[in-house]
Write a protein that holds these residues in place. Structure first.
Motif, PDB file in Angstrom:
ATOM      1  N   SER A 153      18.298 -26.403 -47.148  1.00 17.65           N
ATOM      2  CA  SER A 153      17.797 -26.713 -45.651  1.00 17.65           C
ATOM      3  C   SER A 153      16.236 -27.051 -45.490  1.00 17.65           C
ATOM      4  CB  SER A 153      17.727 -25.198 -45.041  1.00 17.65           C
ATOM      5  OG  SER A 153      19.171 -24.590 -44.909  1.00 17.65           O
ATOM      6  N   VAL A 154      15.547 -26.756 -46.574  1.00 11.65           N
ATOM      7  CA  VAL A 154      14.190 -27.188 -46.714  1.00 11.65           C
ATOM      8  C   VAL A 154      14.226 -28.424 -46.854  1.00 11.65           C
ATOM      9  CG1 VAL A 154      11.925 -26.800 -47.956  1.00 11.65           C
ATOM     10  CG2 VAL A 154      13.276 -24.909 -47.215  1.00 11.65           C
ATOM     11  N   ALA A 155      15.101 -29.070 -48.045  1.00 10.06           N
ATOM     12  CA  ALA A 155      15.067 -30.498 -48.389  1.00 10.06           C
ATOM     13  C   ALA A 155      15.448 -31.293 -47.227  1.00 10.06           C
ATOM     14  CB  ALA A 155      15.775 -30.769 -49.514  1.00 10.06           C
ATOM     15  N   LEU A 156      16.304 -31.010 -46.395  1.00 14.59           N
ATOM     16  CA  LEU A 156      16.874 -31.635 -45.183  1.00 14.59           C
ATOM     17  C   LEU A 156      15.686 -31.692 -44.246  1.00 14.59           C
ATOM     18  CD1 LEU A 156      20.511 -30.489 -44.991  1.00 14.59           C
ATOM     19  CD2 LEU A 156      19.847 -32.828 -45.482  1.00 14.59           C
ATOM     20  N   GLU A 157      14.893 -30.709 -44.140  1.00 19.04           N
ATOM     21  CA  GLU A 157      13.990 -30.869 -43.138  1.00 19.04           C
ATOM     22  C   GLU A 157      12.737 -31.740 -43.540  1.00 19.04           C
ATOM     23  OE1 GLU A 157      11.604 -30.282 -39.707  1.00 19.04           O
ATOM     24  OE2 GLU A 157      13.775 -30.344 -40.168  1.00 19.04           O
ATOM     25  N   ILE A 158      12.553 -31.643 -44.882  1.00 18.69           N
ATOM     26  CA  ILE A 158      11.288 -32.587 -45.498  1.00 18.69           C
ATOM     27  C   ILE A 158      11.964 -33.855 -45.076  1.00 18.69           C
ATOM     28  CG2 ILE A 158      10.362 -33.240 -47.547  1.00 18.69           C
ATOM     29  CD1 ILE A 158      10.512 -30.453 -48.550  1.00 18.69           C
ATOM     30  N   ASP A 159      12.891 -34.306 -45.500  1.00 19.02           N
ATOM     31  CA  ASP A 159      13.763 -35.749 -45.019  1.00 19.02           C
ATOM     32  C   ASP A 159      13.555 -36.073 -43.798  1.00 19.02           C
ATOM     33  OD1 ASP A 159      14.344 -36.127 -47.938  1.00 19.02           O
ATOM     34  OD2 ASP A 159      16.484 -35.729 -47.439  1.00 19.02           O
ATOM     35  N   ARG A 160      14.107 -35.181 -42.924  1.00 24.10           N
ATOM     36  CA  ARG A 160      13.866 -35.340 -41.412  1.00 24.10           C
ATOM     37  C   ARG A 160      12.383 -35.611 -41.143  1.00 24.10           C
ATOM     38  NH1 ARG A 160      11.970 -34.159 -36.994  1.00 24.10           N
ATOM     39  NH2 ARG A 160      10.865 -31.977 -37.946  1.00 24.10           N
ATOM     40  N   ALA A 161      11.500 -34.801 -41.238  1.00 25.83           N
ATOM     41  CA  ALA A 161      10.100 -35.010 -41.183  1.00 25.83           C
ATOM     42  C   ALA A 161       9.437 -36.189 -41.551  1.00 25.83           C
ATOM     43  CB  ALA A 161       9.434 -33.720 -41.642  1.00 25.83           C
ATOM     44  N   ALA A 162       9.843 -36.604 -42.861  1.00 23.84           N
ATOM     45  CA  ALA A 162       9.348 -37.724 -43.617  1.00 23.84           C
ATOM     46  C   ALA A 162       9.876 -39.251 -42.656  1.00 23.84           C
ATOM     47  CB  ALA A 162       9.998 -38.114 -45.020  1.00 23.84           C
ATOM     48  N   LEU A 163      10.953 -39.312 -42.074  1.00 24.27           N
ATOM     49  CA  LEU A 163      11.450 -40.232 -41.249  1.00 24.27           C
ATOM     50  C   LEU A 163      10.931 -39.975 -39.925  1.00 24.27           C
ATOM     51  CD1 LEU A 163      15.195 -40.105 -42.544  1.00 24.27           C
ATOM     52  CD2 LEU A 163      13.382 -41.943 -42.889  1.00 24.27           C
ATOM     53  N   GLY A 169       3.471 -35.984 -36.494  1.00 20.79           N
ATOM     54  CA  GLY A 169       2.394 -35.960 -36.991  1.00 20.79           C
ATOM     55  C   GLY A 169       1.489 -34.913 -36.054  1.00 20.79           C
ATOM     56  N   SER A 170       2.085 -33.882 -35.349  1.00 21.41           N
ATOM     57  CA  SER A 170       1.564 -32.797 -34.723  1.00 21.41           C
ATOM     58  C   SER A 170       2.351 -31.502 -34.916  1.00 21.41           C
ATOM     59  CB  SER A 170       1.345 -33.324 -33.204  1.00 21.41           C
ATOM     60  OG  SER A 170       2.526 -33.299 -32.703  1.00 21.41           O
ATOM     61  N   SER A 171       1.540 -30.365 -34.406  1.00 27.15           N
ATOM     62  CA  SER A 171       2.139 -29.140 -34.704  1.00 27.15           C
ATOM     63  C   SER A 171       2.678 -28.842 -36.003  1.00 27.15           C
ATOM     64  CB  SER A 171       3.425 -28.899 -33.583  1.00 27.15           C
ATOM     65  OG  SER A 171       2.929 -29.026 -32.429  1.00 27.15           O
ATOM     66  N   SER A 172       1.666 -28.921 -36.994  1.00 29.63           N
ATOM     67  CA  SER A 172       1.665 -28.827 -38.380  1.00 29.63           C
ATOM     68  C   SER A 172       3.092 -29.728 -38.690  1.00 29.63           C
ATOM     69  CB  SER A 172       1.996 -27.417 -38.490  1.00 29.63           C
ATOM     70  OG  SER A 172       0.942 -26.609 -38.071  1.00 29.63           O
TER      71      SER A 172
END
Length: 197
Positions: free
Chosen positions: A37-47, A51-54
Motif C-alpha cells: 500500500s505504501v509503495a503504490l502511494e509513493i508511485d502515485r505521488a511520484a507521478l 506538491g502541497s499538503s505534505s
C-alpha cells in the motif's frame, strides 16, 4: 534539486481471534500488504503528487515538462512520435527512455496500425516507437508518459518503519500495526519528460 522528507503511512488492526487461529504467516501477510500500500502511494505521488499538503510534486504537475495532445485513449503513431520529438528538441533524448500508460490505452495501441499499409502496430512486442513500453494502472485515464525515467528521483530517509501497538485496541484484544516511511520525489530534468494527454 531540493528534497524534503515527507512521511507516508498505513495501518491496520488485527483481531485477537485472527492472531490465535493463524500461523506466523499472518504477520508476513499483514506486513507485505501494508508495504505494498505504501509503495503504490509513493508511485502515485511520484507521478501525480500536487506538491502541497505534505505531498511530493509529481511528474504530471512539474513545470517544464513537454506536453502533447493525443487522441482520447487511442493515440496515433504520429502523436507518439511527437512525444519523442519534444524530448529530442530539448536535447534530452538519453538515459532510460520508455513509454508508460494504462492497460486500456496499451490495448488500443496493440491493435492500432502505424499506417494504412505497413501491418505494423503502434505497440509491438513490449515496445512503442522502438522504446520499451510498460503498463501501469497508476497512470490516470487518458495519459501516456514518455521519459528518461532516471531523471525522476525518489529519495528515502528511512526504511519501512514497523510499529506494533497492542494498546489502542487492547480492550478487545486487537493489535494495531502501522508502517511509516519518509520519502520525497523530484524531477531532475523536466525536459526529459513528455506527457501525452
Amino acid at each position: 534539486v531540493n528534497m524534503t522528507p515527507r512521511t507516508i503511512g498505513a495501518m491496520t488492526d488485527i483481531s485477537r481471534k485472527l492472531l490465535i487461529q493463524s500461523s506466523l504467516d499472518v504477520e508476513s501477510l499483514v506486513r507485505n500488504s501494508l508495504a505494498s500500500s505504501v509503495a503504490l502511494e509513493i508511485d502515485r505521488a511520484a507521478l501525480y503528487g500536487l506538491g502541497s499538503s505534505s505531498e511530493p510534486l509529481g511528474v504530471h504537475n512539474t513545470t517544464g515538462i513537454a506536453t502533447e495532445n493525443i487522441t482520447n485513449n487511442d493515440p496515433t503513431f504520429g502523436e507518439i512520435v511527437a512525444m519523442e520529438s519534444d524530448i529530442s528538441v530539448a536535447n534530452a533524448l538519453t538515459g532510460n527512455l520508455a513509454y508508460v500508460t494504462r492497460a486500456n490505452i496499451a490495448g488500443a495501441m496493440k491493435v492500432k496500425t502505424k499506417d494504412s499499409g505497413s501491418g505494423q502496430f503502434v505497440w509491438d512486442n513490449g515496445t512503442v516507437n522502438g522504446y520499451p513500453a510498460y503498463i501501469s494502472n497508476q497512470i490516470e485515464a487518458g495519459d501516456v508518459f514518455f521519459a528518461d525515467w532516471s531523471s525522476l528521483i525518489i529519495g528515502y530517509w528511512s526504511g519501512l518503519d514497523l510499529q506494533v501497538d497492542p494498546y489502542t485496541g487492547g480492550a478487545s484484544g486487537n493489535v494495531r500495526v502501522r508502517v511509516l516511511q519518509d520519502v520525497d520525489c523530484a524531477v531532475k530534468h523536466p525536459e526529459s519528460f513528455c506527457l501525452g494527454a
